[in-house]
Design a protein around this motif. Structure first.
Motif, PDB file in Angstrom:
ATOM      1  N   ASP A 171       0.831  -1.199   0.000  1.00 58.47           N
ATOM      2  CA  ASP A 171       0.000   0.000   0.000  1.00 58.47           C
ATOM      3  C   ASP A 171       0.867   1.250   0.000  1.00 58.47           C
ATOM      4  OD1 ASP A 171      -2.635  -1.325   0.333  1.00 58.47           O
ATOM      5  OD2 ASP A 171      -1.758  -1.964   2.241  1.00 58.47           O
ATOM      6  N   CYS A 172       2.117   1.089   0.421  1.00 58.23           N
ATOM      7  CA  CYS A 172       3.072   2.189   0.452  1.00 58.23           C
ATOM      8  C   CYS A 172       4.461   1.622   0.192  1.00 58.23           C
ATOM      9  CB  CYS A 172       3.024   2.890   1.817  1.00 58.23           C
ATOM     10  SG  CYS A 172       4.137   4.299   1.974  1.00 58.23           S
ATOM     11  N   LEU A 173       5.268   2.320  -0.601  1.00 53.78           N
ATOM     12  CA  LEU A 173       6.607   1.856  -0.968  1.00 53.78           C
ATOM     13  C   LEU A 173       7.644   2.860  -0.499  1.00 53.78           C
ATOM     14  CD1 LEU A 173       5.487   0.845  -4.524  1.00 53.78           C
ATOM     15  CD2 LEU A 173       6.473  -0.791  -2.914  1.00 53.78           C
ATOM     16  N   ILE A 174       8.685   2.382   0.183  1.00 56.97           N
ATOM     17  CA  ILE A 174       9.766   3.245   0.660  1.00 56.97           C
ATOM     18  C   ILE A 174      11.060   2.819  -0.010  1.00 56.97           C
ATOM     19  CG2 ILE A 174      11.041   4.098   2.659  1.00 56.97           C
ATOM     20  CD1 ILE A 174       7.846   2.342   3.408  1.00 56.97           C
ATOM     21  N   VAL A 175      11.668   3.705  -0.766  1.00 51.56           N
ATOM     22  CA  VAL A 175      12.975   3.438  -1.366  1.00 51.56           C
ATOM     23  C   VAL A 175      14.034   3.978  -0.418  1.00 51.56           C
ATOM     24  CG1 VAL A 175      14.504   3.841  -3.332  1.00 51.56           C
ATOM     25  CG2 VAL A 175      12.047   3.554  -3.700  1.00 51.56           C
ATOM     26  N   SER A 176      14.831   3.083   0.138  1.00 53.56           N
ATOM     27  CA  SER A 176      15.804   3.448   1.166  1.00 53.56           C
ATOM     28  C   SER A 176      17.175   3.764   0.567  1.00 53.56           C
ATOM     29  CB  SER A 176      15.931   2.304   2.177  1.00 53.56           C
ATOM     30  OG  SER A 176      16.468   1.147   1.534  1.00 53.56           O
ATOM     31  N   LYS A 177      18.068   4.236   1.439  1.00 54.71           N
ATOM     32  CA  LYS A 177      19.475   4.448   1.105  1.00 54.71           C
ATOM     33  C   LYS A 177      19.668   5.435  -0.040  1.00 54.71           C
ATOM     34  CE  LYS A 177      20.288  -0.343   2.502  1.00 54.71           C
ATOM     35  NZ  LYS A 177      20.870  -1.662   2.166  1.00 54.71           N
ATOM     36  N   MET A 178      18.796   6.441  -0.094  1.00 52.57           N
ATOM     37  CA  MET A 178      18.899   7.430  -1.166  1.00 52.57           C
ATOM     38  C   MET A 178      20.169   8.262  -1.059  1.00 52.57           C
ATOM     39  SD  MET A 178      16.550   7.071  -3.349  1.00 52.57           S
ATOM     40  CE  MET A 178      16.741   8.624  -4.208  1.00 52.57           C
ATOM     41  N   ASP A 179      20.801   8.255   0.109  1.00 53.23           N
ATOM     42  CA  ASP A 179      22.044   9.006   0.280  1.00 53.23           C
ATOM     43  C   ASP A 179      23.194   8.369  -0.483  1.00 53.23           C
ATOM     44  OD1 ASP A 179      21.362   7.032   2.237  1.00 53.23           O
ATOM     45  OD2 ASP A 179      23.265   7.448   3.240  1.00 53.23           O
ATOM     46  N   VAL A 180      23.065   7.085  -0.844  1.00 58.42           N
ATOM     47  CA  VAL A 180      24.131   6.407  -1.597  1.00 58.42           C
ATOM     48  C   VAL A 180      23.624   5.830  -2.920  1.00 58.42           C
ATOM     49  CG1 VAL A 180      25.543   5.856   0.412  1.00 58.42           C
ATOM     50  CG2 VAL A 180      23.712   4.299  -0.266  1.00 58.42           C
ATOM     51  N   ALA A 181      22.320   5.958  -3.187  1.00 59.35           N
ATOM     52  CA  ALA A 181      21.759   5.433  -4.436  1.00 59.35           C
ATOM     53  C   ALA A 181      22.164   6.322  -5.605  1.00 59.35           C
ATOM     54  CB  ALA A 181      20.243   5.343  -4.335  1.00 59.35           C
ATOM     55  N   GLU A 182      22.390   5.708  -6.760  1.00 55.53           N
ATOM     56  CA  GLU A 182      22.801   6.454  -7.944  1.00 55.53           C
ATOM     57  C   GLU A 182      21.741   6.426  -9.043  1.00 55.53           C
ATOM     58  OE1 GLU A 182      26.605   4.982  -9.135  1.00 55.53           O
ATOM     59  OE2 GLU A 182      27.640   5.760  -7.351  1.00 55.53           O
ATOM     60  N   ASN A 183      21.404   5.249  -9.515  1.00 52.92           N
ATOM     61  CA  ASN A 183      20.474   5.145 -10.636  1.00 52.92           C
ATOM     62  C   ASN A 183      19.068   4.836 -10.144  1.00 52.92           C
ATOM     63  OD1 ASN A 183      19.626   5.142 -13.294  1.00 52.92           O
ATOM     64  ND2 ASN A 183      20.292   3.041 -13.685  1.00 52.92           N
ATOM     65  N   TYR A 184      18.543   5.717  -9.288  1.00 56.34           N
ATOM     66  CA  TYR A 184      17.261   5.412  -8.661  1.00 56.34           C
ATOM     67  C   TYR A 184      16.076   5.610  -9.606  1.00 56.34           C
ATOM     68  CZ  TYR A 184      16.470  10.455  -8.110  1.00 56.34           C
ATOM     69  OH  TYR A 184      16.268  11.786  -8.343  1.00 56.34           O
TER      70      TYR A 184
END
Length: 338
Positions: A171-184
């Motif tokens: 029902d809800c999606l959280i994309v984590s580790k955005m501080d190190v993600a590159e090709n999000y």
């Protein structure tokens, strides 16, 4: 249909209690950042009235230590998945928490969070919450939040079918580790091909607004996003796909009831989930629809829809004909509104 509607046409007979305790499930593949996210949330004094059930793999649990939550607020279920041999233990633990809070042995709590293992299939867990008699008293399923690794998420979705299922049912999606993600952005496209309706929240180091999660905001129910017209997403990994349709106005409850029963009789376990918002004739407010496989959750009225918004239904299927599900939604609209 087991756990579903009877032949009675009175919608009010299926409405849940007014003040249940919302139960939120947080899932996500191994290492996605579930515990980090939950630990950040629980550090806030705003959510100090939260009880937590942590489920872990292995003989020695670690997540409950990382969460740094007072023992009386944490019920640890070690050595197995909630979706298999520990299903009964989940219910027992929920009852124990409620009983101890009633006897003032532990602080009273206003919400319950279940953190699953990284390899848990969410379907049996949600079914447990829907089918056990406990749900008719004090607990209410609020929604499923899935944490996806911002760095390894695309690879995980490619290689592990349970990750696809966790994403599709969310029902809800959280994309984590955005501080190190590159090709999000490519990951976001991959997620949207699996689940086109759940909101996506981006998080760095577990930081995010927890009130956006089901069961943590002012509303205790899942708030489904608006769907404009028909949305038919292409099939994706492991034969899981999603179709959805807007519903233009009030609907006869008996028409919907018959349609749901026929749908589940035909597809059974291959229809993974049905969710949405429908305004039934004779009701002042729309109702949230929640079903997992053959189990249909009691209706709950909502007040967050603004005037003029239309209802909507979302179907998530696996290894069945997408065309047939699309046609079934069209058939429902045709019968209900013509």
């Amino acid at each position: 249909m087991k756990g579903g509607f009877s032949s009675v046409a009175d919608v009010s007979a299926y409405l849940i209690d007014e003040n249940p305790i919302p139960v939120s499930i947080i899932t996500g593949f191994l290492g996605s950042g579930k515990t980090t996210l939950l630990a950040r949330i629980l550090k806030s004094s705003i959510f100090s009235d939260t009880a937590v059930i942590v489920n872990e793999l292995g003989e020695m649990g670690l997540d409950h230590l990382l969460l740094e939550v007072a023992d009386e607020q944490l019920a640890l279920l070690p050595n197995g998945c909630l979706c298999c041999q520990l299903r009964n233990d989940l219910v027992d633990t929920m009852r124990t928490l409620l009983d101890r809070a009633t006897r003032s042995e532990i602080p009273a709590f206003e919400r319950l969070v279940i953190e699953t293992t990284g390899i848990a299939d969410p379907v049996p867990i949600i079914q447990t919450l829907m089918t056990d008699p406990l749900r008719f008293s004090r607990f209410q399923f609020a929604g499923l939040s899935t944490v996806i690794d911002g760095v390894l998420g695309a690879q995980t979705l490619e290689n592990f079918s349970v990750s696809v299922k966790q994403t599709a049912l969310a029902d809800c999606l959280i994309v984590s580790k955005m501080d190190v993600a590159e090709n999000y952005k490519s990951l976001q496209e991959r997620i949207r091909n699996i689940n086109s309706t759940a909101p996506i929240i981006f998080s760095s180091n577990g930081e995010m607004n927890p009130r956006l999660l089901p069961g943590f905001g002012d509303s205790k129910t899942t708030q489904f996003p608006v769907i404009s017209g028909e949305v038919h997403k292409p099939a994706h990994g492991d034969g899981i796909f999603e179709v959805s349709r807007a519903m233009e106005g009030p609907m006869d409850f008996r028409v919907f009831e018959k349609w749901v029963n026929q749908l589940h009789e035909r597809y059974r376990g291959n229809l993974l989930r049905l969710k949405g918002i429908i305004h039934f004739e004779g009701q002042e407010a729309p109702s949230v629809i929640q079903a997992v496989q053959h189990i249909l959750y009691p209706l709950e009225t909502v007040s967050f829809q603004s005037e003029g918004e239309i209802g909507r239904l979302v179907l998530i299927g696996q290894e069945i004909s997408r065309h047939e599900l699309v046609s079934s939604l069209e058939d429902l609209a045709q019968i209900a509104y013509h």
